[in-house]
Design a protein around this motif. Structure first.
Motif, PDB file in Angstrom:
ATOM      1  N   TYR A 208       0.815  -1.190  -0.018  1.00 37.41           N
ATOM      2  CA  TYR A 208      -0.221   0.008  -0.146  1.00 37.41           C
ATOM      3  C   TYR A 208       0.402   0.980   0.414  1.00 37.41           C
ATOM      4  N   ARG A 209       0.082   2.010  -0.440  1.00 41.27           N
ATOM      5  CA  ARG A 209       1.049   3.660  -0.593  1.00 41.27           C
ATOM      6  C   ARG A 209       0.210   5.069  -0.135  1.00 41.27           C
TER       7      ARG A 209
ATOM      8  N   LEU B 122      -3.150   7.501 -10.798  1.00 40.57           N
ATOM      9  CA  LEU B 122      -2.437   6.729 -10.219  1.00 40.57           C
ATOM     10  C   LEU B 122      -2.498   4.915  -9.894  1.00 40.57           C
TER      11      LEU B 122
ATOM     12  N   VAL C 110      -0.997   8.022   0.102  1.00 43.16           N
ATOM     13  CA  VAL C 110      -1.997   9.166  -0.827  1.00 43.16           C
ATOM     14  C   VAL C 110      -2.171  10.317  -0.894  1.00 43.16           C
TER      15      VAL C 110
ATOM     16  N   ASN D  12      -3.635   2.558  -3.018  1.00 41.85           N
ATOM     17  CA  ASN D  12      -3.296   3.922  -2.645  1.00 41.85           C
ATOM     18  C   ASN D  12      -4.209   4.286  -1.075  1.00 41.85           C
TER      19      ASN D  12
ATOM     20  N   GLU E  46      -3.018  14.103  -5.264  1.00 43.44           N
ATOM     21  CA  GLU E  46      -2.556  12.828  -5.986  1.00 43.44           C
ATOM     22  C   GLU E  46      -3.387  12.850  -6.764  1.00 43.44           C
TER      23      GLU E  46
END
Length: 106
Positions: free
Chosen positions: A10-11, A23, A13, A28, A17
């Protein structure tokens, strides 16, 4: 908790963004803080900011700097200058589900 999510791919954001860059993938995470409660300041300073997480903060403008349980305008200005997105909170919580997204994208 960040390392668990990061290790799982996972990231985090920011709200910006979502609109500025396409993406990649479906892992996210956008953190949102609701209502402008004074505890958001501590959470931002002690947890989110050190991790580089820039939450979306939805506030009731009429209570900011006016209520003992709300953030101040100075705190919001600081968070905004550090990359957080500040938004006005609605009067209700609409149900955002697949039906909503299908309607918006049809």
């Amino acid at each position: 908790f960040r390392s668990i999510l990061k290790e799982s791919g996972y990231r985090f954001v920011s709200y910006d963004e979502l609109f500025l860059y396409p993406l990649k993938g479906n892992k996210n995470v956008l953190i949102t803080l609701d209502d402008g409660h004074f505890t958001h300041w501590k959470a931002y300073q002690e947890v989110f900011k050190p991790m580089g997480i820039k939450p979306l903060i939805a506030v009731y403008p009429s209570i900011i700097s006016r209520s003992r349980y709300a953030l101040s305008w100075d705190q919001l200005k600081t968070m905004h200058s550090e990359g957080c997105t500040i938004a006005a909170h609605g009067y209700t919580h609409y149900r955002l589900d697949d039906y909503f997204y299908r309607r918006q994208n049809s």
